[in-house]
Scaffold this active site. Structure first.
Site, short mmCIF file in Angstrom:
data_model
loop_
_atom_site.label_atom_id
_atom_site.label_comp_id
_atom_site.label_asym_id
_atom_site.label_seq_id
_atom_site.Cartn_x
_atom_site.Cartn_y
_atom_site.Cartn_z
N SER A 222 42.60 38.48 46.70
CA SER A 222 42.66 39.47 45.55
C SER A 222 41.27 39.74 45.10
CB SER A 222 43.48 38.94 44.49
OG SER A 222 43.22 39.76 43.29
N HIS B 42 44.32 42.05 49.02
CA HIS B 42 45.33 42.26 48.12
C HIS B 42 44.46 42.88 46.91
CE1 HIS B 42 49.02 41.21 45.72
NE2 HIS B 42 48.08 41.31 44.83
N ASP C 266 44.86 44.75 43.34
CA ASP C 266 45.58 44.77 42.02
C ASP C 266 45.03 45.91 41.04
OD1 ASP C 266 47.08 42.32 42.03
OD2 ASP C 266 44.92 41.06 42.24
N MET D 57 46.17 47.93 37.80
CA MET D 57 46.64 47.66 36.32
C MET D 57 46.49 48.94 35.67
SD MET D 57 45.12 43.84 35.78
CE MET D 57 45.26 42.47 37.06
N HIS E 78 49.23 46.22 45.13
CA HIS E 78 50.11 45.67 44.28
C HIS E 78 49.83 46.43 42.83
CE1 HIS E 78 51.04 42.00 41.42
NE2 HIS E 78 52.01 43.01 41.29
N MET F 230 50.52 47.27 39.58
CA MET F 230 51.13 46.82 38.02
C MET F 230 51.15 47.81 37.24
SD MET F 230 49.36 42.83 38.28
CE MET F 230 48.24 43.47 39.44
N MET G 293 55.74 36.77 41.65
CA MET G 293 54.69 36.46 41.10
C MET G 293 54.82 34.98 40.31
SD MET G 293 52.43 39.12 40.65
CE MET G 293 51.40 38.21 39.56
N ASP H 8 51.84 35.27 44.50
CA ASP H 8 50.63 35.84 43.79
C ASP H 8 50.49 35.08 42.53
OD1 ASP H 8 48.71 37.20 42.79
OD2 ASP H 8 49.68 39.03 42.85
C1 DX5 Z 1 47.43 38.98 38.47
C2 DX5 Z 1 47.31 39.53 40.05
C3 DX5 Z 1 46.88 38.37 40.79
C4 DX5 Z 1 45.62 37.60 40.39
C5 DX5 Z 1 45.35 36.41 41.43
O1 DX5 Z 1 47.88 39.84 37.73
O2 DX5 Z 1 48.35 40.04 40.49
O3 DX5 Z 1 46.48 38.95 42.33
O4 DX5 Z 1 44.42 38.29 40.34
O5 DX5 Z 1 44.31 35.66 40.99
P1 DX5 Z 1 44.31 34.15 40.94
O6 DX5 Z 1 44.40 33.61 42.42
O7 DX5 Z 1 42.76 33.75 40.32
O8 DX5 Z 1 45.47 33.43 40.18
ZN ZN Z 2 48.43 40.88 42.59
#
Ligand code: DX5
Ligand code: ZN
Length: 220
Positions: free
Chosen positions: A8, A33, A35, A37, A66, A68, A137, A175
């Site tokens: 990620s 990955h 992320d 947000m 991903h 969010m 998650m 994740d």
């Molecule tokens: C959380 C993200 C993850 C996260 C994973 O919202 O979806 O992908 O960044 O990071 P670590 O491995 O640091 O928990």
């Molecule tokens: Zn993620």
């Protein structure tokens, strides 16, 4: 079964993102990955479409996006055009999940359905044959570096069982909070795609990725 590492980039150093991604790919990571947000579905804001456009296809990695974000159908086409290979949407964020999955498939991409820690995997029952990937998650979405929630293991086992009973071969991705010292429990429970932010990008990236690859070999 082939195990895949999905670093990620939320935990990467964006000054040198290209170099860090290259290290991930060269050391064996198959997915990247990504992320996203929106400050609504989760409190934080991360990055989005222009960044994906710039990193897509780098070093041959599959772009595992991903989302969010609230009401993700609004942005499915844009993320697909920007280079997503897999589009993960949250079960909790979709008013009409089937319509979102159809939209992703209409763009010719793989669809993933994601569930937050407090959402039981049984909500996925009507969609088990409608997605190529399911993402569990193991921390509350929105922040890297959190601790793995142990009850996620039972959810992985239950979902794996539901898929197997139906002869379905979807990817099962997990994740949040996964490190070398707890990844075996996640794989033992039935996951085959492992997301990792902190445990890849903090410290020696090549060594960290290689450590996961060595563990994966025990399962292949
Ligand atoms: C959380 C993200 C993850 C996260 C994973 O919202 O979806 O992908 O960044 O990071 P670590 O491995 O640091 O928990
Ligand atoms: Zn993620």
């Amino acid at each position: 079964m082939k195990m895949t590492l999905a670093p990620s980039i939320l935990a990467a150093d964006f000054k040198v993102l290209g170099e860090q991604m290259k290290l991930c790919a060269e050391s064996g990571a198959g997915y990247l990955h990504f992320d996203v947000m929106d400050g609504m579905f989760v409190p934080n804001i991360s990055f989005g479409i222009p960044v994906l456009e710039s990193v897509k296809g780098a070093d041959g990695m599959i772009m595992d996006v991903h989302l969010m974000i609230e009401d993700p159908i609004r942005y499915v086409d844009k993320f697909c055009e920007a280079g997503a290979d897999i589009v993960n949407v949250h079960y909790e964020a979709c008013a009409d999940l089937q319509a979102v999955l159809d939209r992703i498939h209409g763009c010719g991409k793989k669809a993933g359905i994601t569930v937050k820690p407090n959402t039981p995997v049984e909500v996925l029952l009507p969609y088990l044959d409608q997605a190529e990937l399911f993402l569990i998650m193991s921390v509350e979405p929105g922040l890297g570096g959190q601790a793995f929630i142990p009850s996620s293991l039972d959810k992985i086992r239950r979902l794996k069982g539901l898929l197997e009973e139906r002869g379905l071969k979807a990817d099962l991705e997990v994740d949040g909070g996964i490190y070398h010292n707890n990844v075996r429990a996640v794989l033992d429970a039935g996951a085959n795609v492992i997301v990792s932010g902190s445990s890849v990008f903090h410290g020696d990236i090549a060594e960290n990725v290689f450590g996961f690859m060595e563990i994966f070999k025990e399962y292949e």
